[in-house]
Design a protein around this motif. Structure first.
Motif, PDB file in Angstrom:
ATOM      1  N   ASP A 106       0.852  -1.181   0.000  1.00 50.00           N
ATOM      2  CA  ASP A 106       0.000   0.000   0.000  1.00 50.00           C
ATOM      3  C   ASP A 106       0.894   1.240   0.000  1.00 50.00           C
ATOM      4  N   ARG A 107       0.401   2.324  -0.605  1.00 52.08           N
ATOM      5  CA  ARG A 107       1.210   3.555  -0.695  1.00 52.08           C
ATOM      6  C   ARG A 107       1.701   4.020   0.679  1.00 52.08           C
TER       7      ARG A 107
ATOM      8  N   ARG B 233     -22.537  -6.951   5.856  1.00 52.97           N
ATOM      9  CA  ARG B 233     -23.042  -8.110   5.127  1.00 52.97           C
ATOM     10  C   ARG B 233     -22.284  -8.315   3.813  1.00 52.97           C
ATOM     11  N   ASP B 234     -21.636  -7.270   3.342  1.00 51.97           N
ATOM     12  CA  ASP B 234     -20.903  -7.323   2.074  1.00 51.97           C
ATOM     13  C   ASP B 234     -19.546  -7.980   2.303  1.00 51.97           C
ATOM     14  N   ALA B 235     -19.408  -9.241   1.865  1.00 53.41           N
ATOM     15  CA  ALA B 235     -18.186 -10.003   2.125  1.00 53.41           C
ATOM     16  C   ALA B 235     -16.961  -9.377   1.456  1.00 53.41           C
ATOM     17  N   GLU B 236     -17.141  -8.840   0.247  1.00 56.38           N
ATOM     18  CA  GLU B 236     -16.010  -8.244  -0.476  1.00 56.38           C
ATOM     19  C   GLU B 236     -15.487  -7.007   0.243  1.00 56.38           C
ATOM     20  N   LYS B 237     -16.427  -6.150   0.688  1.00 58.91           N
ATOM     21  CA  LYS B 237     -15.999  -4.950   1.410  1.00 58.91           C
ATOM     22  C   LYS B 237     -15.417  -5.308   2.778  1.00 58.91           C
ATOM     23  N   SER B 238     -15.956  -6.333   3.390  1.00 58.46           N
ATOM     24  CA  SER B 238     -15.422  -6.777   4.680  1.00 58.46           C
ATOM     25  C   SER B 238     -13.977  -7.248   4.517  1.00 58.46           C
ATOM     26  N   PHE B 239     -13.694  -7.917   3.413  1.00 57.23           N
ATOM     27  CA  PHE B 239     -12.337  -8.367   3.101  1.00 57.23           C
ATOM     28  C   PHE B 239     -11.412  -7.167   2.900  1.00 57.23           C
ATOM     29  N   LYS B 240     -11.884  -6.177   2.159  1.00 54.27           N
ATOM     30  CA  LYS B 240     -11.088  -4.965   1.947  1.00 54.27           C
ATOM     31  C   LYS B 240     -10.871  -4.214   3.267  1.00 54.27           C
ATOM     32  N   ALA B 241     -11.896  -4.209   4.114  1.00 55.37           N
ATOM     33  CA  ALA B 241     -11.785  -3.550   5.411  1.00 55.37           C
ATOM     34  C   ALA B 241     -10.723  -4.218   6.275  1.00 55.37           C
ATOM     35  N   LEU B 242     -10.611  -5.543   6.166  1.00 61.84           N
ATOM     36  CA  LEU B 242      -9.587  -6.265   6.921  1.00 61.84           C
ATOM     37  C   LEU B 242      -8.194  -5.880   6.441  1.00 61.84           C
ATOM     38  N   TRP B 243      -8.009  -5.763   5.118  1.00 62.73           N
ATOM     39  CA  TRP B 243      -6.724  -5.287   4.584  1.00 62.73           C
ATOM     40  C   TRP B 243      -6.418  -3.882   5.115  1.00 62.73           C
ATOM     41  N   GLY B 244      -7.433  -3.017   5.109  1.00 65.96           N
ATOM     42  CA  GLY B 244      -7.226  -1.648   5.583  1.00 65.96           C
ATOM     43  C   GLY B 244      -6.858  -1.588   7.050  1.00 65.96           C
ATOM     44  N   LYS B 245      -7.552  -2.373   7.867  1.00 67.57           N
ATOM     45  CA  LYS B 245      -7.236  -2.409   9.297  1.00 67.57           C
ATOM     46  C   LYS B 245      -5.826  -2.948   9.517  1.00 67.57           C
ATOM     47  N   PHE B 246      -5.454  -3.980   8.763  1.00 67.75           N
ATOM     48  CA  PHE B 246      -4.109  -4.555   8.859  1.00 67.75           C
ATOM     49  C   PHE B 246      -3.053  -3.489   8.591  1.00 67.75           C
ATOM     50  N   ALA B 247      -3.249  -2.730   7.521  1.00 64.83           N
ATOM     51  CA  ALA B 247      -2.298  -1.666   7.189  1.00 64.83           C
ATOM     52  C   ALA B 247      -2.240  -0.615   8.292  1.00 64.83           C
TER      53      ALA B 247
END
Length: 449
Positions: free
Chosen positions: A22-23, A172-186
């Motif tokens: 990520d940038r 409920r949106d699994a795709e956004k939840s996945f992206k949110a996990l990446w964001g929290k990780f960063a």
């Protein structure tokens, strides 16, 4: 590998790592190499501005621009588009905050949040509760996601991590939840919350392994990103050097590295060499490195061997070619690599100590009596320094030997165990464990055939 002000390879991997980060995660790497002065300072400042221009950290970008271009430090040197961009960011931040205001207000009350988390209700029940009791609907939840992402892009990582965590518990949106996990990780990485980051890393690994992506290539890409992001955690978390061996030697991730990111073998090799408790894994790491070398030679010819990463070259010299002089000769280059690597700089002393120890162990396998002056040359040390080092090894019970100062030799107390010796010891251990199991079964009143 990159070049620098010193002219010649610096073995800098920033160009190889950056495309998979990520940038915001690239920025600490640029800060680190700027301090090393291996690239022109103006080039790195321009790179920072370019990086920040794709985020909402406009004030930071403006400060760097002033430092690069302004002689007097006046604000008039800042381009108009930067000032306009700042106004856009501030306006959008206010709009997104207003859209997510109901959820933000709810999250600002620690007692309500604590009660919700401890209730143990499922996602649907939680959403129904929020709608009934607090007027928070699905549109508010999605507004929180957008607001959290925007806050992350502004560099407000603590706020972003908190909101993304809450979003994942009710989305409920699994795709956004996945992206949110990446964001929290960063965000956890950037805040240096290594415990939380390690947990998020493992969650991401599980999700990536369990998800049916549209193609195998996409899953490979996800693993490639995770392997790169994980470096921040593995070289800062207290258990990181165990975790990197477990992950990178996992068949799926080793395949990922060999396919998409061979430069990551440097970190696998360094972690193995600096983790004496897991030294049994060194052969697996050596095999991976040797396979990469064979593939590189087949693809590019003999000249490719001159480009091999020094840390990987050390492993091959010591454990594949068993050339102690070649292994010792690579140590100076290894130290230069460690000194200029953002992730490995903290391992310099430990790597030097362990690499000497591994060379010494290899030397001991073929010598009963070791000439101190000759061995000092092998390690690239003075005789007095080598004598002190060996004495310390003896005192700390890391080697079984005695030093004969008058003759200037080290006498090994016992020969290195042969493969047959080790097999015999393992059979004895298995026999003892079998007897113990049989005794335990008898004690529980079961008959043994």
């Amino acid at each position: 590998h990159g070049g620098g002000g010193g002219g010649g390879p610096t073995w800098d991997l920033t160009h190889s790592l950056a495309p998979y980060l990520d940038r915001h995660l690239v920025f600490p790497l640029l800060e680190f190499i700027q301090a090393l002065a291996i690239y022109p300072d103006s080039d790195l400042l321009e790179a920072k501005i370019s990086l920040l221009s794709q985020t909402n950290m406009v004030d930071f970008a403006m400060d760097i621009y002033k430092h690069l271009h302004s002689k007097g430090g006046g604000s008039d040197v800042v381009p108009a588009q930067m000032k306009e961009r700042r106004l856009v960011v501030v306006t959008e931040l206010k709009t997104l905050k207003q859209a997510a205001s109901r959820v933000v207000e709810f999250l600002s009350d620690p007692e309500r949040v604590k009660a919700l988390r401890s209730s143990g209700t499922d996602r649907d029940a939680t959403l129904a509760f929020l709608q009934t009791e607090h007027g928070i609907g699905s549109e508010d939840v999605e507004a929180l996601y957008k607001y959290a992402k925007f806050q992350y892009e502004c560099g407000n990582y603590s706020v972003a991590a908190e909101f993304l965590y809450f979003y994942r518990t009710i989305a409920r949106d699994a795709e956004k939840s996945f992206k949110a996990l990446w964001g929290k990780f960063a965000a956890e990485i950037l805040m240096q919350n290594w415990g939380e980051a390690m947990e998020d890393l493992m969650r991401l690994k599980d999700v990536i392994d369990a998800t049916h992506f549209p193609s195998a290539v996409e899953q490979l890409q996800q693993r490639t990103w995770l392997a790169h992001w994980s470096l921040f955690v593995f070289f800062n978390h207290e258990n990181g050097r165990n975790a990197i061996l477990d992950l990178f030697l996992n068949e799926r991730y080793l395949n990922t590295i060999q396919t998409n990111a061979r430069h990551l073998l440097r970190y696998l090799a360094a972690a193995a060499l600096c983790n004496r408790r897991r030294r049994a894994l060194i052969p697996a790491v050596v095999n991976a490195v040797a396979q990469e070398t064979a593939d590189a030679l087949a693809a590019s010819g003999e000249e490719e061997s001159t480009k091999q990463d020094p840390i990987c070259a050390f492993l091959e010299a010591l454990y594949v070619r068993h050339d102690l002089e070649e292994a010792q000769a690579t140590l100076a280059a290894c130290d230069a690599v460690l000194a200029s690597d953002f992730f490995l700089v903290g391992l310099r002393q430990e790597f030097a100590e362990n690499s000497r120890m591994y060379i010494f162990e290899s030397y001991c396998r073929v010598h009963k009596t070791i000439d101190l002056s000759e061995f000092a040359g092998t390690l690239g040390m003075g005789v007095d320094e080598a004598e002190r080092w060996i004495l310390e090894m003896i005192r700390s019970d890391r080697i079984s030997a005695r030093l004969d100062a008058e003759r200037g030799v080290v006498v090994m107390a016992s020969p290195y165990p042969t493969p047959m010796d080790r097999i015999v010891e393992r059979v004895k251990g298995l026999h003892q464990r079998t007897e113990a199991i049989a005794a335990a079964v008898h004690s529980r009143g079961y008959a043994v055939a």
